[in-house]
Write an enzyme that holds these catalytic residues in place. Structure first.
Site, mmCIF file in Angstrom:
data_model
loop_
_atom_site.group_PDB
_atom_site.id
_atom_site.type_symbol
_atom_site.label_atom_id
_atom_site.label_comp_id
_atom_site.label_asym_id
_atom_site.label_seq_id
_atom_site.Cartn_x
_atom_site.Cartn_y
_atom_site.Cartn_z
ATOM 1 N N GLY A 28 4.519 0.430 -0.749
ATOM 2 C CA GLY A 28 3.789 1.703 -0.691
ATOM 3 C C GLY A 28 4.495 2.738 0.161
ATOM 4 O O GLY A 28 5.535 2.462 0.782
ATOM 5 N N CYS A 153 -4.896 8.971 10.166
ATOM 6 C CA CYS A 153 -3.736 9.837 10.436
ATOM 7 C C CYS A 153 -4.134 11.180 11.055
ATOM 8 O O CYS A 153 -3.484 11.657 11.990
ATOM 9 C CB CYS A 153 -2.949 10.048 9.147
ATOM 10 S SG CYS A 153 -3.986 10.455 7.736
ATOM 11 N N HIS A 274 0.661 16.548 7.796
ATOM 12 C CA HIS A 274 -0.640 17.213 7.930
ATOM 13 C C HIS A 274 -0.537 18.361 8.944
ATOM 14 O O HIS A 274 0.245 18.306 9.893
ATOM 15 C CB HIS A 274 -1.693 16.251 8.490
ATOM 16 C CG HIS A 274 -2.142 15.175 7.540
ATOM 17 N ND1 HIS A 274 -1.796 15.130 6.214
ATOM 18 C CD2 HIS A 274 -2.961 14.107 7.750
ATOM 19 C CE1 HIS A 274 -2.361 14.068 5.654
ATOM 20 N NE2 HIS A 274 -3.069 13.430 6.569
HETATM 21 P P1 A2P Z 1 2.146 -2.486 -5.421
HETATM 22 O O1 A2P Z 1 3.261 -1.488 -5.243
HETATM 23 O O2 A2P Z 1 2.608 -3.810 -5.896
HETATM 24 O O3 A2P Z 1 0.956 -1.927 -6.159
HETATM 25 P P2 A2P Z 1 0.212 3.283 -1.385
HETATM 26 O O4 A2P Z 1 -0.643 3.393 -0.147
HETATM 27 O O5 A2P Z 1 1.473 4.064 -1.289
HETATM 28 O O6 A2P Z 1 -0.572 3.550 -2.613
HETATM 29 O O7 A2P Z 1 0.677 1.729 -1.446
HETATM 30 C C1 A2P Z 1 -0.244 0.677 -1.536
HETATM 31 C C2 A2P Z 1 0.452 -0.653 -1.251
HETATM 32 O O8 A2P Z 1 -0.539 -1.675 -1.353
HETATM 33 C C3 A2P Z 1 1.534 -0.997 -2.239
HETATM 34 O O9 A2P Z 1 2.569 -1.716 -1.595
HETATM 35 C C4 A2P Z 1 0.805 -1.892 -3.221
HETATM 36 O O10 A2P Z 1 1.625 -2.802 -3.913
HETATM 37 C C5 A2P Z 1 -0.079 -2.653 -2.265
HETATM 38 N N1 A2P Z 1 -1.182 -3.259 -2.991
HETATM 39 C C6 A2P Z 1 -2.083 -2.677 -3.811
HETATM 40 N N2 A2P Z 1 -2.934 -3.589 -4.338
HETATM 41 C C7 A2P Z 1 -2.577 -4.799 -3.843
HETATM 42 C C8 A2P Z 1 -3.034 -6.135 -3.997
HETATM 43 N N3 A2P Z 1 -4.069 -6.425 -4.785
HETATM 44 N N4 A2P Z 1 -2.392 -7.118 -3.311
HETATM 45 C C9 A2P Z 1 -1.346 -6.841 -2.522
HETATM 46 N N5 A2P Z 1 -0.851 -5.586 -2.328
HETATM 47 C C10 A2P Z 1 -1.445 -4.572 -2.972
#
Ligand code: A2P
Length: 367
Positions: A28, A153, A274
């Protein structure tokens, strides 16, 4: 919301060497920033485990010149992990944070899942590092495992600017209006802003309509709207209430001394820093020059306050930077004497608002 910090099984032998660090949500916007900040600050890492959803299993991410393969986050992901940095959303933190603690890890959680939970320190290292020591959570042999929460944040950025003043003269009331970047809603929101901007400019001579609208319910490019967090019956959205309640917890204020705070949070089409306009009422006079002096000396704060050139903090000043930038420091003429002050602050949401603050917390755990 859980009512108290999950009780860890205290590990019998704590880490002796560089910690095994896991990042939950490594793919993310904040997860990738964790990697940059850990590398830039030479955080000691014995082993690194990158965790994300099943969608990202097998994907590689670079860290310090090496490639690391992402694994799917599961209940078994935290074996031998000393430190787990979470930024995968509140529901993932709620489910897997206690699992990591049970496995003996210290969790630094970027989500809101545990921020207001009793016994969970809510920490801005420049403001209340003692909250970690008081809870005895750490990576040393005398410490215990547990969860430490990274504040919202907007709260972090606000408190970086206001706490140095509040320590000198108590802030009785605070009115804040935010101008919040896309990054707060994650990597997909940043991509949506970029894509919408391209689409809106695809017709020469006019700002056209956008086709892509998956993350936010409204057009974001060339627009702004009230923050997209859930609206409450009292007319405040959740983001606004986080700024109120988290501030009281971080400043450790009891019922009698709580600063009166009201917030209006707005999403603006800026990529990752921000901005906040802050109006303060002090219990006693605080002259403008004294406020400027206090902010000049405050760690993690830089001033951009050039009235002659009308040059004050902008989100692009803060982007990819560690410091929060403060300016427009001026006496509020609507308040008696020198008891009111206005400020404008900008801070990188992904960095000081999330990843940097969490890594600074992790650095405190090494002591
Ligand atoms: P993934 O890239 O595989 O979806 P952001 O805040 O930028 O949206 O990122 C969210 C983060 O949380 C990403 O790394 C995403 O992985 C991860 N994530 C989302 N859903 C899950 C899940 N069910 N299990 C583990 N990680 C998750």
């Amino acid at each position: 919301m859980p009512s108290s910090q999950p009780q860890p099984v205290a590990p019998s032998v704590r880490r002796q060497s560089a910690p095994h660090v896991a990042i939950a949500g490594a793919t993310g916007a904040v997860g990738e920033e964790f990697l940059r900040v850990l590398a830039q600050r030479h955080f000691p890492i014995g082993k690194l485990t990158l965790l994300a959803s099943a969608r990202s299993a097998g994907k590689t991410l670079a860290f310090n010149g090496d490639d690391y393969t992402c694994e799917e986050l599961t209940e078994d992901s935290f074996k031998d992990v000393d430190l787990a940095l979470f930024s995968a959303g509140g529901s993932i933190s709620k489910k897997f944070g206690p699992v990591a603690v049970d496995a003996g890890a210290v969790v630094v959680d970027n989500s809101s899942a545990f921020r207001m939970t009793d016994g969970v320190p809510l920490v801005v290292p420049e403001v209340n590092p003692e909250a970690i020591t008081d809870a005895n959570i750490g990576l040393g042999s005398d410490n215990v495992a547990g969860i430490i929460a990274n504040p919202n944040c907007s709260t972090i950025i606000m408190l970086m600017a206001v706490t140095p003043l509040h320590r000198a003269v108590a802030v009785k009331r605070m009115v804040v209006s935010t101008y919040q970047a896309a990054s707060g809603a994650g990597a997909a929101a940043m991509r949506e802003l970029e894509q919408q901007t391209r689409e809106a400019l695809s017709e020469p001579g006019a700002v056209g309509e956008v086709k892509t609208q998956a993350i936010f319910p409204f057009q974001y490019a060339f627009n702004l709207f009230s923050h997209n967090s859930p609206m409450q019956p009292n007319g405040y959205n959740q983001e606004e209430l986080k700024m109120v309640h988290e501030t009281h917890k971080i400043w450790a204020q009891n019922e009698n001394e709580k600063t009166a705070i009201t917030a209006t949070c707005i999403r603006v089409p800026v990529m990752r820093a921000h901005a906040e306009s802050i109006n303060l009422t002090f219990a006693h006079p605080l002259p403008e020059d004294e406020a400027r002096r206090l902010l000049e000396q405050a760690p993690g704060v830089s001033l951009i306050d050039d009235r002659a050139n009308n040059r004050f903090p902008m989100p692009l000043d803060a982007t990819h930077r560690d410091d929060c930038y403060v300016g427009r420091i001026r006496r509020d003429l609507s308040q008696p004497g020198e008891t009111g002050l206005d400020l404008f602050v900008c801070g990188d949401q992904v960095r000081k608002g999330a990843a940097l603050n969490a890594v600074q917390i992790a650095e405190l755990l090494l002591r």
